[in-house]
Design an enzyme around this catalytic site. Sequence first.
Site, mmCIF file in Angstrom:
data_model
loop_
_atom_site.group_PDB
_atom_site.id
_atom_site.type_symbol
_atom_site.label_atom_id
_atom_site.label_comp_id
_atom_site.label_asym_id
_atom_site.label_seq_id
_atom_site.Cartn_x
_atom_site.Cartn_y
_atom_site.Cartn_z
ATOM 1 N N LYS A 130 0.730 -6.680 -0.105
ATOM 2 C CA LYS A 130 0.594 -5.234 -0.945
ATOM 3 C C LYS A 130 -0.572 -4.264 -0.316
ATOM 4 O O LYS A 130 -0.224 -3.332 -0.317
ATOM 5 C CB LYS A 130 0.214 -5.436 -2.531
ATOM 6 C CG LYS A 130 -1.247 -5.848 -2.508
ATOM 7 C CD LYS A 130 -1.670 -6.142 -4.234
ATOM 8 C CE LYS A 130 -2.633 -7.163 -4.391
ATOM 9 N NZ LYS A 130 -3.767 -7.093 -3.589
ATOM 10 N N ARG B 194 -6.726 -6.791 -12.703
ATOM 11 C CA ARG B 194 -6.257 -8.252 -12.344
ATOM 12 C C ARG B 194 -6.315 -9.098 -13.559
ATOM 13 O O ARG B 194 -6.136 -10.307 -13.892
ATOM 14 C CB ARG B 194 -7.355 -8.790 -11.345
ATOM 15 C CG ARG B 194 -6.895 -8.622 -10.141
ATOM 16 C CD ARG B 194 -7.538 -9.338 -8.872
ATOM 17 N NE ARG B 194 -7.081 -9.234 -7.800
ATOM 18 C CZ ARG B 194 -7.360 -9.212 -6.646
ATOM 19 N NH1 ARG B 194 -8.704 -9.135 -6.433
ATOM 20 N NH2 ARG B 194 -6.677 -9.345 -5.590
ATOM 21 N N ARG C 34 -3.292 -15.389 7.298
ATOM 22 C CA ARG C 34 -3.816 -14.303 7.452
ATOM 23 C C ARG C 34 -5.135 -14.028 8.299
ATOM 24 O O ARG C 34 -5.967 -15.029 8.137
ATOM 25 C CB ARG C 34 -4.073 -13.612 6.034
ATOM 26 C CG ARG C 34 -4.581 -12.140 6.203
ATOM 27 C CD ARG C 34 -4.344 -11.609 4.988
ATOM 28 N NE ARG C 34 -5.185 -11.915 4.003
ATOM 29 C CZ ARG C 34 -5.416 -11.433 2.645
ATOM 30 N NH1 ARG C 34 -4.460 -10.528 2.214
ATOM 31 N NH2 ARG C 34 -6.200 -11.826 1.619
ATOM 32 N N ARG D 223 -10.959 -14.340 6.883
ATOM 33 C CA ARG D 223 -11.642 -14.323 6.022
ATOM 34 C C ARG D 223 -12.036 -15.376 5.237
ATOM 35 O O ARG D 223 -11.303 -16.346 5.245
ATOM 36 C CB ARG D 223 -10.909 -13.307 4.826
ATOM 37 C CG ARG D 223 -11.238 -11.963 4.975
ATOM 38 C CD ARG D 223 -10.294 -11.141 4.109
ATOM 39 N NE ARG D 223 -10.337 -11.432 2.592
ATOM 40 C CZ ARG D 223 -9.522 -10.991 1.637
ATOM 41 N NH1 ARG D 223 -8.742 -9.847 1.756
ATOM 42 N NH2 ARG D 223 -9.792 -11.521 0.037
ATOM 43 N N ARG E 168 -7.601 -17.982 -6.533
ATOM 44 C CA ARG E 168 -6.706 -16.718 -6.711
ATOM 45 C C ARG E 168 -5.459 -16.732 -7.227
ATOM 46 O O ARG E 168 -5.097 -15.716 -7.805
ATOM 47 C CB ARG E 168 -6.898 -16.178 -5.233
ATOM 48 C CG ARG E 168 -8.628 -15.842 -4.823
ATOM 49 C CD ARG E 168 -8.807 -15.969 -3.573
ATOM 50 N NE ARG E 168 -8.348 -14.762 -2.668
ATOM 51 C CZ ARG E 168 -8.149 -14.625 -1.398
ATOM 52 N NH1 ARG E 168 -8.081 -15.803 -0.815
ATOM 53 N NH2 ARG E 168 -7.646 -13.740 -0.899
#
Length: 228
Positions: free
Chosen positions: A13, A88, A127, A164, A176
């Site tokens: 996203k 969220r 990522r 990250r 998450r």
Amino acid sequence: MRILIFGPNGSGKGTQSALLVNRFQVAHIESGAIFRDHAKRGTELGKEAKTYTDRGALVPDSITIPMILDRLNAADCAKGWILDGFPRNPSQAIALLDGLSKAGTPLDAVVEIQVDREIAKARLLGRRTCPAGHPNNLAIPGIQPVGEHEPYFCWKCGAELIGRSDDMDENAIDIRLNIYFDAENGTLAAVQRVHDWCKKSNTTYVTLDGSAKIDQVQAELCQGLGLT
Ligand code: AMP
């Protein structure tokens, strides 16, 4: 143009939002990035938020909701925005829909990128962040970084990539994803609320298969939004 974009962490996203932002020159309001920016600058908000973001938990609504609603009132949002990472949970969804309605700000569309949990998890672990913002992911063909081990380098500009901290911690990733896929109190519950609201208000709602290639997802997104 004002668009709300949903998708689990790792659904792409952020990448799709960035493509829309570039194309339409609107503000990209990314809740996670706002927290990271505060943490980097060492603000009080950033220090507090980091105690949640590091373990993958949601930053409390009392901090997050006013922060995002204020941000949407900033001058650079007058032309439009892509809101990414908020809401969220159901309380955030209610606060957002109420806030927009009170401000007389219409929402043009809502986009939901669907991807299953295993794919999302592999992408989060894969990522890597490019300082110039180019998307890099060990798990996504087409944007795989260069190198055999850490540190990897950007496939596009060659810059050294960083991971990250919350993407390198499998436990934080699971937390998450648990929050996203929680259809009672988590993000899928917010998605449901917003979806119902879209049906009632006749607002465009676009559902996309996030496991497809970036270009294909983008093409379907544009088609869903009625853009050429
Ligand atoms: P993200 O960059 O979207 O993965 O977000 C990174 C972290 O920021 C999340 O794991 C949360 O700790 C925090 N965060 C981002 N958006 C929200 C939100 N809408 N509500 C609460 N916490 C958030």
